[in-house]
Write a protein that holds these residues in place. Structure first.
Motif: not given
Ligand code: FMN
Length: 296
Positions: A139-163
């Motif tokens: 599912i490639g459409s994560v590119i439209e929701s980087f910020r929301e994903l970061r919040e839900i998954l509690e991603l720290p700085d320097k971690v960027l969702p790809v796919v």
């Protein structure tokens, strides 16, 4: 297509298809573990492994992901959802703890390689899953929701969702999609430009369908053409469709589906987003002394 395969691996690779309908049967933890292990054993630049995989089995989280992926409902139906991220956070911490210099998030080279590392890890898992009788779809459409994903998954700085990858036992056999002939994709020694005829013929074989030229579709398509290439091009596109009596796959793909006007929009916002996620490789790098001089 040739059905004679030299071994089971080649058969799996050639006959695979993305799966968008999953059985309720859960993925056994030991089976999942084999798949994850296969992923992290993929080749990667310098063996630094600058990626992380967030494994999601919680139904509430999966339901939230559906909305973030343009309403693709099968995201919630898959027993396992994996989110593949470039992760320079872990490596930066390692460098910091060991008092080692670190500039990977300021480097396009490092970014480029880490993107490949992340995708190769994912693709190893796809093949491992296939070999164990599971199905998967990216599912490639994560590119439209980087910020929301970061919040839900509690991603720290320097971690960027790809796919994202959905995994599970398939409900039925997913249909296989055609591919271009090897001859068109693989070039012997040097790039070979096919004739227009060969190119069109290959693409007609790959996409042997047409879309109905309704007034509504024509209007939408003409509007996209006008925005991107101006009124004359729009007239030419419409004239071509009227002549042929249908919308061709290329016109549909770039005029109505991956709309050419939308596709190229928002690049600057993505650059800003990159910075927000702790990456600044698109800026000129200034080493310590230059930075010191600049701040004086
Ligand atoms: C980077 C990437 C992103 C994709 N994103 C989606 C997606 O958001 N939704 C979906 O249903 N399929 C998605 N796919 C699956 C493709 O549509 C699929 O691989 C392609 O149509 C070829 O079909 P096949 O995998 O069955 O051979 C994606 C595949 C890749 C590699």
């Amino acid at each position: 297509m040739n059905n004679e395969y030299p071994n089971e691996t080649i058969r799996l690779l050639v006959e695979r298809a993305s799966c968008r309908s999953f059985d309720l049967r859960p993925v056994e933890p030991e089976i999942l573990q084999h798949i994850l292990e296969a992923g992290i054993h993929a080749p990667n630049g310098g063996n630094l492994q600058p990626y992380s995989v967030i494994k999601i089995e919680n139904d509430d989280t999966k339901r939230r992901l559906v909305d973030l992926c343009g309403g693709q409902k099968y995201v919630a139906q898959a027993p396992v959802v994996l989110v593949f991220c470039i992760d320079w956070h872990r490596t930066a911490r390692w460098a910091d703890l060991e008092r080692a210099p670190f500039t990977a998030t300021s480097s396009f080279r490092a970014f480029w390689i880490s993107l490949q590392d992340t995708v190769l890890c994912a693709q190893n898992m796809v093949t491992a899953a296939d070999s164990l009788g599971l199905g998967s779809v990216y599912i490639g459409s994560v590119i439209e929701s980087f910020r929301e994903l970061r919040e839900i998954l509690e991603l720290p700085d320097k971690v960027l969702p790809v796919v994202m990858l959905l995994l599970g036992y398939p409900r039925g056999k997913p249909p296989r999609q055609k591919r271009l002939a090897t001859r068109l994709v693989v070039h012997d020694e040097k790039y070979r430009e096919p004739s227009d005829e060969e190119l069109l013929d290959a693409l007609r074989k790959k996409y042997p369908w047409q879309r109905q030229a309704t007034d509504e579709a024509l209007e939408k398509l003409a509007a996209v053409c006008r925005t991107v290439h101006g009124p004359q091009f729009a007239d030419e596109c419409v004239a071509r469709i009227r002549r042929d009596g249908f919308i061709s796959p290329a016109q549909w793909y770039f005029g109505l589906w991956y709309r050419a006007d939308v596709l190229a929009e928002g690049n600057e916002a993505f650059v800003d987003l990159m910075e927000e996620f702790g990456f600044d490789w698109f800026k000129e790098y200034h080493p310590f002394e230059e930075r010191e001089r600049g701040s004086r």
